[in-house]
Design a protein around this motif. Sequence first.
Motif, PDB file in Angstrom:
ATOM      1  N   LEU A   1      71.087  86.202  50.687  1.00 12.60           N
ATOM      2  CA  LEU A   1      70.962  85.201  49.617  1.00 12.60           C
ATOM      3  C   LEU A   1      70.585  83.827  50.153  1.00 12.60           C
ATOM      4  CD1 LEU A   1      74.177  86.082  47.552  1.00 12.60           C
ATOM      5  CD2 LEU A   1      71.911  87.134  47.449  1.00 12.60           C
TER       6      LEU A   1
ATOM      7  N   MET B   1      67.137  81.137  49.363  1.00 10.50           N
ATOM      8  CA  MET B   1      66.341  81.609  48.226  1.00 10.50           C
ATOM      9  C   MET B   1      65.560  80.464  47.594  1.00 10.50           C
ATOM     10  SD  MET B   1      68.881  84.135  46.141  1.00 10.50           S
ATOM     11  CE  MET B   1      67.618  84.272  44.869  1.00 10.50           C
TER      12      MET B   1
ATOM     13  N   PRO C   1      73.615  79.356  48.199  1.00  9.76           N
ATOM     14  CA  PRO C   1      73.165  80.097  47.020  1.00  9.76           C
ATOM     15  C   PRO C   1      74.125  79.991  45.846  1.00  9.76           C
ATOM     16  CG  PRO C   1      74.168  81.613  48.571  1.00  9.76           C
ATOM     17  CD  PRO C   1      74.231  80.245  49.209  1.00  9.76           C
TER      18      PRO C   1
ATOM     19  N   ARG D   1      68.799  84.212  38.915  1.00 16.18           N
ATOM     20  CA  ARG D   1      68.000  84.621  40.068  1.00 16.18           C
ATOM     21  C   ARG D   1      68.910  84.993  41.245  1.00 16.18           C
ATOM     22  NH1 ARG D   1      62.704  81.138  41.697  1.00 16.18           N
ATOM     23  NH2 ARG D   1      62.113  81.886  39.625  1.00 16.18           N
TER      24      ARG D   1
ATOM     25  N   ALA E   1      69.602  88.845  42.903  1.00 20.34           N
ATOM     26  CA  ALA E   1      69.472  89.116  44.342  1.00 20.34           C
ATOM     27  C   ALA E   1      70.745  89.729  44.905  1.00 20.34           C
ATOM     28  CB  ALA E   1      69.121  87.832  45.086  1.00 20.34           C
TER      29      ALA E   1
END
Length: 479
Positions: free
Chosen positions: A265, A268, A284, A232, A236
């Motif tokens: 980022l 998130m 992140p 994920r 991004a």
Amino acid sequence: MSQQADPIVETPAGAVRGVRDGSGEFYRAIPYAAAPAGAGRFAPPAPHPGWSGVRDGTAPSPTAPQPARDFGRLDMTPYFGPGWVRGEDYLTVDVRTPAAGGGRRPVMVFVHGGGFVTGSTRAALYDGSAFARDGVVLVTVNYRVGIPGFLDLAGAPPNRGLLDVLAALDWVRDTIAVFGGDPGNVTLFGQSAGATLIGALLATPEAKGLFRRAIVQSGSGTGAFTPEQARRVTAAAATALGVPPTAGAFAEIPDERFLEILPALAGMDLRIGPVTDPLVGLSPFSLVLPVQPADALTEGPGEEVGLLIGTNTEEGHLYLVPQGTLESSTDDDVLALATKVHADPAAVVAAHRAARPGASPGELRSAVLGEALFGAGTARLLAAHARLSAGRTHAYSFGHRSTALDGRLGATHTVELPFVFDIADEPWLHGDAGLLGPDPAPAGLAARVHSAWVAFATHGDPGWAAYDPQRPQVEVFGG
């Protein structure tokens, strides 16, 4: 001109000139791997080609590309250091030794924190003078952070920052004897993200035989992202850069651009089904592992390595007090945070409320945050190691409350470091915005903490009984 010539050490890669001072000898910016430039930023660490002549080890190293970090009114410069100091040759170590010649002294290798995005050997908090004074060879390590260090990319090995620390440990094994250190008596220690990396190394097969003991300060044995969570973040980052999520595509992008997209980022949502974000949105980046280190110690050197592990009593304050949100927190904020970190948020809040009668919403929010980031993962790693390696696990709790920021900062994340390094009296740590606040450090506390770390590194006994799940002894420092 000094009366005594600067010391020179012959390493396998070449000669290094250091400086001699009151605590011994200091050698800086020694490469343990080749510079991670271009596509090499996404490759495993490669051997350094070495050098001819005498390398200057008197000046500090460049640092990994990293963003500036701001903690409001709190001066965290001693922790983060100067930020990004440009230069490709930053996979380096600094070595403090009582003397390069004569003797096989205990070695301590320090891995810095900084949320997997910042930090370096240049931070003032990691001054190793007291360790050298007390007969220890101290090695501090730079490693890749952020996108080059931890973003999971097709065509690149995962956890490259962890591979860097492994390469530094290989360097220690092969080189530290010429600095007066014993390669058979290495203690790996670190704080925050650095401590989480050490937890992972306890479960890494390639780390077997590279260190005898480990100290995990405010880390987590459950701080890794799952591969799904990592994907994920990668998606991004690739979207923000407008490139495919591959090492080849990312290799064409300059480091400046990686730093520019970090705000995109931040924060998130990495919850996937029952799996929560172990870093609660604060970074992140983390390790990417299919199994958390606390559940995989039998895969690595966990059983044969002695462990000293603990946390601070108000870890979460660092993320609330400097920002002014400790006082403004509401019951709704506490519940919202608990919802992020647990499947039964009401039960989490009730448990913390029962443990802290009369606590304000801000104090409860800090407690939930500290437990999610560090407490639960530390407890799981502690219990797993105590089961696996009976009699070789020691636990501590650090409770001295900093009086910074009008007395509110408390026993927060990072506040134990000046005591570990025995520099708690340094003026730059004091004042209302200093990490330790305007009040002097308690007499004798730094000596007590520091000497426990040195004793553990020397012979495996910090001065109190090993942790037994039936008799769970935890040494309390301050508070």
